[in-house]
Scaffold this active site. Structure first.
Site, mmCIF file in Angstrom:
data_model
loop_
_atom_site.group_PDB
_atom_site.id
_atom_site.type_symbol
_atom_site.label_atom_id
_atom_site.label_comp_id
_atom_site.label_asym_id
_atom_site.label_seq_id
_atom_site.Cartn_x
_atom_site.Cartn_y
_atom_site.Cartn_z
ATOM 1 N N LYS A 52 15.036 -14.963 108.262
ATOM 2 C CA LYS A 52 14.944 -14.337 109.582
ATOM 3 C C LYS A 52 13.739 -14.885 110.346
ATOM 4 C CE LYS A 52 17.536 -10.426 107.923
ATOM 5 N NZ LYS A 52 17.575 -9.115 107.269
ATOM 6 N N GLN A 96 13.759 -4.245 106.168
ATOM 7 C CA GLN A 96 14.666 -4.872 105.204
ATOM 8 C C GLN A 96 15.076 -3.846 104.139
ATOM 9 O OE1 GLN A 96 15.850 -8.165 105.387
ATOM 10 N NE2 GLN A 96 17.200 -7.417 103.784
ATOM 11 N N ASP A 119 19.072 -3.867 114.128
ATOM 12 C CA ASP A 119 20.087 -3.840 113.068
ATOM 13 C C ASP A 119 21.244 -2.901 113.441
ATOM 14 O OD1 ASP A 119 19.756 -5.541 110.916
ATOM 15 O OD2 ASP A 119 18.280 -4.270 109.908
#
Ligand code: NDP
Length: 284
Positions: A52, A96, A119
């Site tokens: 990322k 994460q 997200d």
């Protein structure tokens, strides 16, 4: 032989477009920034976070990494999120997953400002996806939609089967397919006679987390097969949830692992981050 839907190629193209978009945003004074929080030292999570960060560099998005030890307490993590929620240079926040035991994942997700939730896991964004009026599309399902478009198949009226009902992949995936007028069936561990259901699919999305779980005999001739699975085998090689060798003989199009859905997920995260930069700027 099936057409290979190369997420690697499609994502490279998308990232090229996003790079130009990022430059334009910066010229107009909008500075996109992504904060990535990783807690603990899960090797797979570390790889994802590195990828990322690399994508941010490629596109020209400012990124900040917050690597916290596995014994970080929940309050500390929540305080960091609060701080980043208020940080003007940060347009997107990503935590994460999975988080170490002892940290309530739901509480953490709920703490992220929905406008910075790149997200799209916050209930506000999940609800918007359900309604069909959304800013952020969850990255993996969004990437899959792009790959299906790439296959040239029109989803409207097609039998779509999603194997797996996680909040991250299966559920939002089924919603996106439904919004495109697919006839959607969602399967899970209690589904009876899975093969009978998967064999009906014109579009089959598999997100189970079991290596080579779906075999060629479970696939309808000519189906588009999307393999979401990322399983690291004993020899360290990555393998999908679909048995590629038998599946590609039946499918009309199929995603490889690696190089299929994975790179698309990251490209979509970048897209959401640019979108977040615009949304947050408008609100300032
Ligand atoms: P989860 O473990 O959260 O969900 C797995 C789903 O599979 C569950 O809904 C479960 O059913 C279902 N399932 C398990 N066993 C069976 C079975 N025998 N028959 C039918 N369904 C079954 O996984 P995720 O959705 O988070 O991830 C799935 C895979 O995708 C993993 O390999 C993960 O690494 C990968 N992944 C890849 C990404 C990418 O970018 N390429 C991004 C995210 C995930 P039930 O609900 O009944 O338990």
């Amino acid at each position: 032989m099936a057409k290979i839907l190369s997420g690697k190629e499609v994502s490279a193209r998308i990232k090229g477009e996003l790079k130009i978009e990022a430059e334009k945003l910066k010229e107009s004074g909008i500075m996109p920034g992504l904060a990535v929080i990783i807690v603990g030292d899960d090797p797979a999570s570390r790889v994802y976070v590195n990828n990322k960060k690399k994508a941010c560099e490629e596109i020209g998005i400012h990124s900040e990494e917050y690597a916290l030890p596995a014994d970080t307490d929940e309050a500390e993590l929540l305080a960091l999120i609060d701080r980043l929620n208020g940080e003007k240079s940060i347009s997107g926040i990503l935590v994460q997953l999975p988080l170490p035991k002892g940290i309530d994942e739901e509480k953490v997700i709920n703490r992220i400002d929905p406008q910075k939730d790149v997200d799209a896991f916050h209930p506000v964004n999940v609800g918007k996806i359900m309604v069909g009026n959304y800013d952020f599309v969850p990255c993996t399902p969004a990437g899959i939609m792009e790959l299906i478009a790439e296959s040239g198949i029109d989803i409207s009226g097609k039998e779509c089967v999603v194997v797996g009902r996680s909040n991250i992949v299966g559920k939002p995936m089924s919603m996106l397919l439904l919004h495109q007028n697919g006839t959607v069936t969602v399967c899970h561990s209690r589904t009876k006679d899975l093969k009978e259901v998967t064999r009906r699919a014109d579009i089959l999305v598999v997100a189970v987390g079991r290596p080579n779980f779906v075999t060629g005999d479970m696939i309808k001739e000519g189906a588009v097969v999307i393999d979401v699975g990322i399983n690291r085998m004993a020899d360290k090689k990555l393998t999908g949830d679909v048995d590629f060798e038998t599946a590609e003989k039946v499918a009309s199009a199929i995603t490889p692992v690696p190089g299929g859905v994975g790179p698309m997920t990251i490209a979509m995260l970048m897209k959401n981050t640019l979108k977040a930069a615009v949304i947050n700027k408008e609100d300032n």
